[in-house]
Design an enzyme around this catalytic site. Structure first.
Site, short mmCIF file in Angstrom:
data_model
loop_
_atom_site.label_atom_id
_atom_site.label_comp_id
_atom_site.label_asym_id
_atom_site.label_seq_id
_atom_site.Cartn_x
_atom_site.Cartn_y
_atom_site.Cartn_z
CG ASP A 33 -1.72 1.28 1.16
OD1 ASP A 33 -1.95 1.79 0.08
OD2 ASP A 33 -2.32 1.45 2.23
CE LYS A 90 0.05 3.67 3.25
NZ LYS A 90 -1.07 4.03 4.18
CG ASP A 104 -3.03 5.95 2.38
OD1 ASP A 104 -2.90 4.57 2.14
OD2 ASP A 104 -2.67 6.23 3.39
NE ARG A 164 -11.88 3.64 4.24
CZ ARG A 164 -11.90 4.34 5.42
NH1 ARG A 164 -12.61 5.40 5.54
NH2 ARG A 164 -10.74 4.49 5.97
#
Length: 513
Positions: free
Chosen positions: A281, A288, A358, A362
């Site tokens: 990720d 990030k 990011d 979900r």
């Protein structure tokens, strides 16, 4: 993996590299715990005094090694702290035994055999010692990557890990007793699967992508007689899995959705487990910041836990049907990546405005929860390293539990406590729902910043089938241990939630779902 045996031999007579004894904190210094009477006798009844001289206190996690006294077959005595002794008439707690055994197993890394003379009063005590020792003995060897992200041989420059303790012998365990044998078999199966999850989490992302993760599941399914179905990017597109595809479309490694199924002819309940499997990720276009990328290989910990739990249930032969759903994708920034402001059409038909790429976990879980709901299980539980907000709320060792049913949330909390995993029930405040409203879609993937972990749970709830019981485990804190090892928990991947899921399956098999 470390071998496990049970023995009724005296700790003075057993042949091993070391005999492990328990030490508790006493008002006047350390005290030798039950199970080590023969060892204490070899020291003339003065083992506690010797340990006190060496500075031992009996505090939890403390380790003291000393040469064995005359009359002991093992050359070394390893004393491990148990903390405070239980009140008179009470037993040593299972978690205290697990942690002490884990500490001892780590201290004996590189040894051939350790004999554990800890307080084992019954099969449950033996199970706790066995489980803690097997989990504590874990080591991971860094793997390299072959072409296309396939697993390769050990990297030449990888750190050489010490060999784990080769054999654990639990003294006080009765090898011919059915209850003790069942306890040992369960501990062996459970530890093997927790360690499977740890291996997957620790594997670098260039050696584990959605396709190779799915291949590992296929291999295990073949080995254990499980049903498996893998949807590749073409099948996902045909099926309309907009969330999974939207997250994975920025990567050269396309996404996968895996269904792993275990059935039992005597089952009366069905449990669906859904795991977030982001094999790396980066945050996508919402990249990030520096310092937050280095451990993002662990963002598939939920999928690893689900995979391992289903295999553990199969090994144990539990009379319950369990399906594991693994939502696998890699979240990368590229010219084809989903952009902030894009709208995705999910598998359910609902549309989602992506305000932050990011907040991708979900999205893949939403599609998978809808698909799992179609099979009408008795309960659905998703597991995910979902939000940094949950880490802020509960710290690095406790995961959050949310649910659309208070009784089920309580059952999940009880299952975690019984398994020895730290967890805490969290609410789903109705007033936070409006924060994920979108002017151009059915909902947005981001809402209020305060209570962000709860907002994520509320988002997921929108994709659970009507009338179905659902729970959500946010394991963002305990899934990856960046500090030093403690108890039976290693540095790196921990296998968080595997034991809770297996315990939940056991409760379901017993009619307690």
């Amino acid at each position: 993996m470390t071998a496990l045996t049970l023995s009724t031999s005296s700790p003075a007579a057993v042949r091993a590299d070391a005999v492990v004894v328990g030490v508790t904190k006493g008002a006047k210094g350390p005290a030798v715990a039950p199970g080590a009477e023969a060892v204490d006798q070899a020291f003339g009844g003065k083992l506690a005094a010797v340990l006190d001289t060496l500075g031992a206190t009996g505090s939890e996690g403390e380790v003291t090694k000393l040469p064995a006294a005359s009359g002991l077959k093992a050359p070394v005595v390893l004393a491990v702290g148990l903390g405070d002794a239980p009140a008179k008439g009470e037993r040593y707690g299972a978690e205290a035994l697990r942690r002490a055994a884990g500490v001892a197993a780590r201290a004996l890394s590189g040894s051939k055999k350790g004999a554990f003379a800890l307080p084992v009063q019954d099969a449950d005590g033996a199970a706790a010692v066995a489980e803690g020792a097997l989990l504590g003995a874990y080591t991971f060897k860094v793997a390299g990557a072959g072409k296309n992200g396939r697993r390769g041989k050990a990297a030449a420059d990888g750190k050489a890990a010490s060999a784990p303790l080769a054999e654990v012998t639990v003294l006080g365990g009765k090898p011919r007793d059915k209850a003790f044998k069942a306890a040992a078999d369960r501990a062996t199966a459970l530890a093997a699967e927790v360690n499977r999850a740890r291996d997957l989490v620790n594997t670098p992302s260039n050696a584990l992508n959605p396709a190779s993760f799915a291949a590992a599941v296929r291999q295990a399914a073949d080995e254990h007689g499980l049903a498996v179905e893998v949807l590749d990017e073409k099948a996902l597109a045909k099926g309309g899995y907009g969330g999974i595809l939207g997250v994975g479309q920025g990567s050269d490694a396309p996404p996968r959705l895996v269904r792993l199924g275990y059935t039992h002819p005597a089952a009366t309940a069905t449990l669906a487990l859904v795991g977030k499997g982001i094999t790396y990720d980066s945050g996508g276009i919402s990249l990030k910041p520096p310092g937050h990328n280095e451990t993002m290989k662990c963002d598939m910990s939920g999928a690893a836990a689900v995979f391992a739990a289903v295999v553990a249930v199969a090994k144990l032969g539990l009379p319950v049907n369990v399906t594991g759903w693994l939502a696998l994708a890699e979240n990368m920034p590229s010219g084809s990546a989903t952009r902030p402001g894009d709208v995705l059409t999910m598998y359910s038909g609902k549309t989602v405005e992506v305000l932050n790429t990011d907040a991708e976990g979900r999205l893949v879980l939403a599609d998978t929860l809808t698909r799992a709901s179609e099979e009408k299980p008795d309960a659905i539980v998703d597991v995910a390293t979902l939000t940094g907000a949950m880490v802020l709320a509960l710290g690095n060792r406790t995961f959050g539990i949310m649910a659309n049913d208070e009784a089920f949330r309580t059952a999940l909390h009880e299952a975690a406590a019984e398994a020895g995993e730290q967890a805490w029930p969290m609410p789903l405040p109705a007033e936070l729902r409006k924060s994920i409203d979108s002017p151009i879609a059915d909902l947005a993937n981001m809402g209020e910043r305060m209570g962000g972990g709860l907002v994520a749970g509320i988002f997921l709830k929108e994709f659970v089938g009507e009338g179905l019981t659902w729970g959500h485990l946010d394991i963002a804190g305990p899934a990856f241990n960046e500090s030093g090892p403690f108890g039976y928990t290693p540095k790196g991947g921990t296998g968080a939630a595997v034991r809770t899921l297996v315990r939940l399956a056991e409760r379901a098999a017993a009619g307690g779902l």
